[in-house]
Motif scaffolding. Structure first.
Motif, PDB file in Angstrom:
ATOM      1  N   SER A  53       0.855  -1.182   0.000  1.00  0.00           N
ATOM      2  CA  SER A  53       0.000   0.000   0.000  1.00  0.00           C
ATOM      3  C   SER A  53       0.891   1.232   0.000  1.00  0.00           C
ATOM      4  O   SER A  53       1.741   1.386   0.877  1.00  0.00           O
ATOM      5  N   ASP A 126     -12.823   5.335   3.574  1.00  0.00           N
ATOM      6  CA  ASP A 126     -13.125   4.180   4.434  1.00  0.00           C
ATOM      7  C   ASP A 126     -13.384   2.929   3.610  1.00  0.00           C
ATOM      8  O   ASP A 126     -13.068   1.811   4.034  1.00  0.00           O
ATOM      9  N   LEU A 129     -10.339   0.754   3.040  1.00  0.00           N
ATOM     10  CA  LEU A 129      -9.651   0.134   4.177  1.00  0.00           C
ATOM     11  C   LEU A 129      -9.661  -1.403   4.155  1.00  0.00           C
ATOM     12  O   LEU A 129      -8.617  -2.026   4.364  1.00  0.00           O
ATOM     13  N   PRO A 130     -10.828  -2.055   3.920  1.00  0.00           N
ATOM     14  CA  PRO A 130     -10.814  -3.526   3.934  1.00  0.00           C
ATOM     15  C   PRO A 130      -9.843  -4.117   2.918  1.00  0.00           C
ATOM     16  O   PRO A 130      -9.138  -5.090   3.220  1.00  0.00           O
ATOM     17  N   GLU A 133      -6.291  -3.522   4.348  1.00  0.00           N
ATOM     18  CA  GLU A 133      -6.017  -4.335   5.530  1.00  0.00           C
ATOM     19  C   GLU A 133      -5.859  -5.815   5.178  1.00  0.00           C
ATOM     20  O   GLU A 133      -4.983  -6.513   5.703  1.00  0.00           O
ATOM     21  N   ASN A 134      -6.715  -6.316   4.272  1.00  0.00           N
ATOM     22  CA  ASN A 134      -6.698  -7.733   3.915  1.00  0.00           C
ATOM     23  C   ASN A 134      -5.798  -8.040   2.720  1.00  0.00           C
ATOM     24  O   ASN A 134      -5.694  -9.194   2.316  1.00  0.00           O
ATOM     25  N   ARG A 135      -5.176  -6.965   2.185  1.00  0.00           N
ATOM     26  CA  ARG A 135      -4.255  -7.104   1.060  1.00  0.00           C
ATOM     27  C   ARG A 135      -4.905  -7.790  -0.144  1.00  0.00           C
ATOM     28  O   ARG A 135      -4.307  -8.630  -0.799  1.00  0.00           O
ATOM     29  N   PRO A 154      -6.294   6.041   9.495  1.00  0.00           N
ATOM     30  CA  PRO A 154      -6.190   4.580   9.363  1.00  0.00           C
ATOM     31  C   PRO A 154      -5.622   4.148   8.016  1.00  0.00           C
ATOM     32  O   PRO A 154      -4.865   3.175   7.945  1.00  0.00           O
ATOM     33  N   LEU A 155      -5.970   4.865   6.964  1.00  0.00           N
ATOM     34  CA  LEU A 155      -5.473   4.513   5.633  1.00  0.00           C
ATOM     35  C   LEU A 155      -4.011   4.905   5.493  1.00  0.00           C
ATOM     36  O   LEU A 155      -3.200   4.144   4.940  1.00  0.00           O
ATOM     37  N   ARG A 158      -1.458   2.622   7.332  1.00  0.00           N
ATOM     38  CA  ARG A 158      -1.268   1.298   6.746  1.00  0.00           C
ATOM     39  C   ARG A 158      -0.519   1.349   5.417  1.00  0.00           C
ATOM     40  O   ARG A 158      -0.424   0.349   4.715  1.00  0.00           O
ATOM     41  N   SER A 159      -0.014   2.528   5.084  1.00  0.00           N
ATOM     42  CA  SER A 159       0.616   2.712   3.778  1.00  0.00           C
ATOM     43  C   SER A 159       1.993   3.341   3.922  1.00  0.00           C
ATOM     44  O   SER A 159       2.290   4.015   4.914  1.00  0.00           O
TER      45      SER A 159
END
Length: 433
Positions: A53, A126, A129-130, A133-135, A154-155, A158-159
């Protein structure tokens, strides 16, 4: 939607030169050396098979879309592009569902590239995000705005955030020269005169896509691309300006002298001339900051505040928007009352020092805070001005050699007039007149 780079699409619709010339490997990418060298995070991620990400943050035309495509091409992943300008949550979810389906059926991963991601609202971000998170996808978001202000935490957390820099003139020149000779580009069917190449580099302003768009427009008019052909194609006259030659010094000299002469119109003309010629806006801003003290000074103390604020604004946002800030400062400086008393004052003081008029610091002004200073008589007899009426007390401040020297001689212009009155009274009081 699927990639615009599918071979079937290429055959059906002739693509713009900027698209055809997009690099296919990291080694073909021009510029951004800080991101592409051996061992850099981007190269390590490309060499890895794991989903990732990324956020690519940088000015337009610096290669954000190109890098996303190269990542897809090198890793043999499906490329899907979404524009945050026109897409909504439904489009995002559809792209993610398709990517999951492709991953489940064929095992092929997808690069989901979201251009102008800062334009997505919180709900749209948003929705990403899934997948992150789950790639389910390799997510790459491109933005021209600071993601710390425009992307949800949150985004972003994770990046990996990569910052792209504006291309140098040499980088843009290399992009153009490759496009002229490469079979994917003009394939040598056109020639580009050196002066025309220089003009295209100036017009590009560090934007590779813009430079290729202009080159393609010129190539449609003639195979022998000259400055005149570029001017006609782009509808923009070439500004005869050499940043290392006479024009550089002549124009900046005229710019300063126009502000000094209070001709805002002339100063704006020279400002526009420098901007259109590709002059570094930070250089222009620095000269305005100098001018604010050298030629305005205490006649309008707010002029320096404006100049410094504009220099910071230009550093922050760059061009083209920064030209508005520069114009703001130029108009303020040109219209301000003028005084060169500050530059004359420091010049006279420096002149005396260089001639050896230095002398000893009076004993009562010396530092008395360290142990043993009192034994040397340092600080002995110093009178604290705040203990006296009006915060003034008569005592010797200057060394004996320059006791009667006068450096600051204020004018009667603008806000310096009341300063002149106050300074005359203070000077007379301190000198015992």
């Amino acid at each position: 939607m699927d990639s615009l780079f599918d071979s079937a699409a290429e055959e059906a619709t002739p693509q713009p030169l900027a698209v055809r010339m997009r690099p296919r490997t990291l080694d073909e990418v021009i510029g951004q050396r800080h991101l592409l060298g051996p061992g850099t995070p981007l190269r390590r991620l490309v060499e890895s098979e794991a989903p990732m990400s990324l956020f690519l943050w940088g000015p337009p035309g610096t290669g954000k879309t190109t890098l996303a495509y190269v990542v897809s091409n090198v890793t043999k992943r499906r490329f899907v592009e979404i524009s945050a300008v026109s897409a909504g949550v439904k489009d995002v979810r559809a792209a993610i569902d398709n990517a999951r389906r492709e991953l489940g059926m064929t095992g092929r991963q997808t690069v989901l590239f979201v251009d102008e991601v800062h334009r997505f609202n919180k709900a749209q971000q948003d929705a990403l995000l899934p997948a992150v998170e789950n790639r389910w996808v390799t997510f790459i978001g491109a933005t021209t705005e600071n993601p710390f202000f425009s992307v949800i935490s949150p985004l972003l957390s994770r990046s990996l955030l990569l910052t792209l820099e504006s291309l140098s003139d040499d980088d843009v020149r290399a992009v153009l020269e490759r496009a002229v000779s490469d079979p994917r580009g003009l394939g040598g069917r056109a020639t580009l005169a050196p002066q025309a190449l220089d003009h295209l580099v100036r017009l590009a302003g560090g934007d590779a896509r813009r430079s290729l768009t202009y080159l393609e427009a010129a190539a449609l008019l003639a195979d022998d691309i000259t400055v005149e052909v570029v001017e006609k194609a782009v509808d923009k006259a070439a500004v005869r300006y050499d940043r290392q030659g006479d024009q550089h010094y002549d124009v900046i000299s005229a710019f300063i002298k126009s502000m000094r002469g209070s001709d805002a119109d002339a100063a704006l003309h020279y400002l526009a001339r420098m901007i259109e010629a590709g002059e570094d806006p930070r250089f222009i801003a620095r000269r305005i900051v100098i001018f604010a003290s050298e030629d305005v000074g205490m006649a309008d103390p707010t002029c320096l505040q404006t100049a410094v604020a504009v220099a910071q604004a230009v550093q922050l946002i760059g061009l083209p928007e920064g030209q508005i800030n520069l114009a703001h400062a130029v108009i303020h400086c040109a219209m301000a009352p003028k005084s060169n008393a500050v530059v004359k004052a420091i010049g006279a003081a420096v002149g005396d020092v260089r001639r050896g008029l230095i002398g000893q610091v009076p004993g009562h002004l010396r530092d008395a805070h360290y142990p043993g200073a009192a034994k040397l008589g340092h600080g002995d007899g110093y009178k604290y001005p705040h203990d006296f009426e009006h915060g003034l007390v008569r005592q010797e401040y200057a060394p004996e050699q320059v006791r009667d020297r006068r450096y600051y001689e204020p004018t009667r212009h603008g806000a310096e007039a009341p300063v002149a009155d106050r300074w005359a009274k203070i000077r007379d009081f301190l000198r015992g007149s």
